[in-house]
Design a protein around this motif. Structure first.
Motif, short mmCIF file in Angstrom:
data_model
loop_
_atom_site.label_atom_id
_atom_site.label_comp_id
_atom_site.label_asym_id
_atom_site.label_seq_id
_atom_site.Cartn_x
_atom_site.Cartn_y
_atom_site.Cartn_z
N TYR A 1 0.86 -1.19 0.00
CA TYR A 1 0.00 0.00 0.00
C TYR A 1 0.89 1.24 0.00
CZ TYR A 1 -3.59 3.36 1.45
OH TYR A 1 -4.44 4.44 1.52
N GLN B 1 1.35 5.38 -0.41
CA GLN B 1 0.53 6.57 -0.15
C GLN B 1 1.39 7.82 -0.16
OE1 GLN B 1 -0.83 7.05 3.89
NE2 GLN B 1 -2.71 8.08 3.27
N SER C 1 0.48 11.95 0.71
CA SER C 1 -0.58 12.88 1.10
C SER C 1 0.02 14.18 1.60
CB SER C 1 -1.47 12.28 2.20
OG SER C 1 -0.76 12.14 3.41
N GLN D 1 4.50 10.32 3.19
CA GLN D 1 4.56 9.33 2.13
C GLN D 1 5.21 8.08 2.69
OE1 GLN D 1 7.02 11.20 -0.86
NE2 GLN D 1 8.87 10.27 -0.06
N GLU E 1 -4.66 13.28 -1.33
CA GLU E 1 -3.96 12.01 -1.14
C GLU E 1 -4.03 11.19 -2.42
OE1 GLU E 1 -5.31 7.86 0.92
OE2 GLU E 1 -5.55 9.68 2.13
N MET F 1 -3.08 7.18 -3.62
CA MET F 1 -2.72 5.87 -3.08
C MET F 1 -2.65 4.84 -4.21
SD MET F 1 -5.73 4.04 -3.48
CE MET F 1 -5.84 2.71 -2.29
N ASP G 1 -9.06 0.65 0.77
CA ASP G 1 -7.60 0.64 0.92
C ASP G 1 -6.99 -0.74 0.71
OD1 ASP G 1 -7.52 3.37 1.42
OD2 ASP G 1 -7.99 3.08 3.54
N SER H 1 -3.51 5.26 7.27
CA SER H 1 -2.36 5.63 6.44
C SER H 1 -1.57 4.38 6.09
CB SER H 1 -1.45 6.62 7.18
OG SER H 1 -0.68 5.94 8.16
N PHE H 2 -0.48 4.57 5.35
CA PHE H 2 0.40 3.46 4.99
C PHE H 2 0.99 2.77 6.21
CE2 PHE H 2 3.20 7.09 5.42
CZ PHE H 2 4.31 6.57 6.09
#
Length: 482
Positions: free
Chosen positions: A45, A47, A49, A70, A170, A172, A314, A355-356
């Protein structure tokens, strides 16, 4: 109208892969590192943002923040066990290091697949515009100043105004070991206001605001004036309020934001992890009546521009409209991929993470009770003596038992079928599954909240939406101050 997945991927690639000389083909090597041992599934994953917030108090901007985050999260799943590692460095060495860190849970065997972009079009639920760049910094300050001016001009009793504008953008990218690849670009904007009114030696405050997946251009003078009016109205009502009564009584809930009670007291209990583990009051009750006839509850992540909406969740699965309770019968749960597989069900596009640096969990998106056929005035007129809760503050819920306590931010007595004097200090006390069975009238005025909801679970916060029509609930316990 659909969104071309390739355009979303190009944006994700621009921020998440190209700056670090990565390609999707190289990512299969990460899965190769992980699948040296047997796994049921694995994913990456990525990301990027950026977010900001500006706050005004006493006529000046007193605080501001700007953040860029990130990174990449690496997850491996074997049976019920999950191994997870993350890095705020996006590079092949960091990815391989995180992949090696997840191998401890695995048994021998297995293989991975080269990721391929899903060819299906996604619903165009929101534009990919960046809120942060939609106004110059000076204009953001002017927006806050304008909001304060509108509030002070609307009521001479306003002694203090606190206003905030916040936005995030964001992008992703999810890469899964089954070969699925999905990307999304997510804007989010919000404005909020709190006012303090003073009269006859008394002070009360009121709050309002709204937002969604769009840029700051949404917040016109008309929208800002409505926020100011709502905050002043709430504070004004509480200036005149008497202590709330206590005891068991009929309660009428207003439409829109009072759906937060539905979200907390019922929605969490319908999430897959709690039901798989048997810790929810709704565990093992599919097909059973859990609510009064006419009660239909849905979770819908596909409503355009809404705060809780997502093109994909996600884990890369498209969001959907999931019926949870239909005419009082429990028909579904909210599922991420892990709990869906373990329960023998299909994912519902509700795998969400903050988040990641967090693992996905089954979470709500926009959760609503659908409209009935009663006029709201008819519902009020049916109550001889009771409480009308027009707006809510905070609350607490126990998922296992379903017990909840919620405070009413704006409430009134109902006397002989009419809304009477405002009261303050009212709390609603009950049990979520039990309350569903006590719903006796459902209004035809379904409304969604203005776009302010944030949901917490296991230390993770995500934006959500709620909604409901006006509801009559019989025999609900009210904790008061008199």
């Amino acid at each position: 109208m659909t969104q071309d997945p390739s355009s979303l991927f190009r944006t994700a690639e621009q921020y998440l892969l190209s700056p670090y000389n990565l390609t999707t083909g190289q990512l299969s090597g990460v899965f190769g590192e992980m699948f040296g041992h047997r796994l049921d599934a694995a994913d990456l994953y990525f990301q990027f943002s950026r977010s900001e917030a500006w706050s005004l108090e006493e006529g000046i901007v007193k605080s501001g923040s700007f953040n860029i985050e990130q990174g990449v999260g690496v997850r491996a799943i074997s049976g019920e066990k999950t191994a997870f590692a993350y890095s705020d460095e996006i590079s092949m060495p960091a990815l391989l290091g995180a992949a090696r860190a997840t191998r401890a849970i695995a048994a021998a065997g297995g293989a991975g697949s080269t990721p391929l972009l899903s060819g299906r079009g996604l619903p165009a639920l929101y534009a990919i515009t960046d809120p942060l760049g939609s106004l110059a910094d000076a204009e953001k300050v002017k927006l806050l100043e304008r909001l304060e001016q509108l509030a002070r001009a609307a009521d001479t009793r306003v002694t203090q105004v606190m206003a905030t504008i916040a936005g995030s953008w964001e992008t992703m990218l999810v890469v899964r070991s089954d070969g699925h690849l999905a990307a999304d670009v997510r804007p989010l904007a919000r404005v909020s206001i709190t006012v303090i009114l003073e009269a006859n030696g008394k002070r009360e405050q009121g709050s309002a605001g709204g937002g969604g997946r769009f840029d700051y251009g949404y917040f016109s003078d008309e929208v800002l004036a409505e926020y100011a009016h709502q905050a002043i109205h709430q504070a004004s009502v509480n200036l005149d309020a008497r202590p709330a009564p206590a005891g068991e009584m009929t309660v009428v809930l207003g439409n829109g934001w009072p759906g937060i009670l539905l979200h907390e007291a019922i929605g969490h209990g319908l999430e897959g992890d709690f039901n798989r583990k048997g810790s929810s009051a709704f565990s093992g009750r599919l097909g059973q009546r859990v609510a009064a006839k006419g009660v239909t509850v849905v979770d819908d992540g596909t409503i355009p521009d809404r705060r809780g909406s997502l093109s994909v969740d996600d884990e890369g699965n498209p969001t959907q409209r999931t019926v949870l309770i239909e005419d009082g019968i429990l028909v579904g749960y909210l599922q991420d991929a892990l709990n869906a597989r373990l329960m023998g069900m299909a994912p519902t596009g509700n795998g969400r993470r903050e988040s990641f640096a967090h693992m996905p969990l089954p979470r709500m998106t926009n959760t609503t009770m659908m409209a009935g056929d009663k006029d709201p005035q008819e519902i009020i007129a049916s109550v001889k003596k009771g409480l009308y809760a027009a707006n809510f503050g905070g609350g607490q819920v126990d998922i296992t038992s379903g017990k909840f306590v919620f405070s009413a931010a704006e409430a009134y007595l109902i006397e002989n079928g009419r809304i009477g004097a405002p009261v303050k200090g009212a709390t609603l006390i009950g049990n979520g599954p039990d309350v569903l069975k006590r719903v006796s009238m459902i209004g035809n005025d379904l409304a969604l909240d203005p776009g302010v909801g944030t949901c917490g679970k296991e230390g993770q916060s995500v934006p959500v939406g709620v909604g409901q029509p006006t509801l009559r609930i019989d025999g609900l316990t009210v904790g008061g101050t008199s």
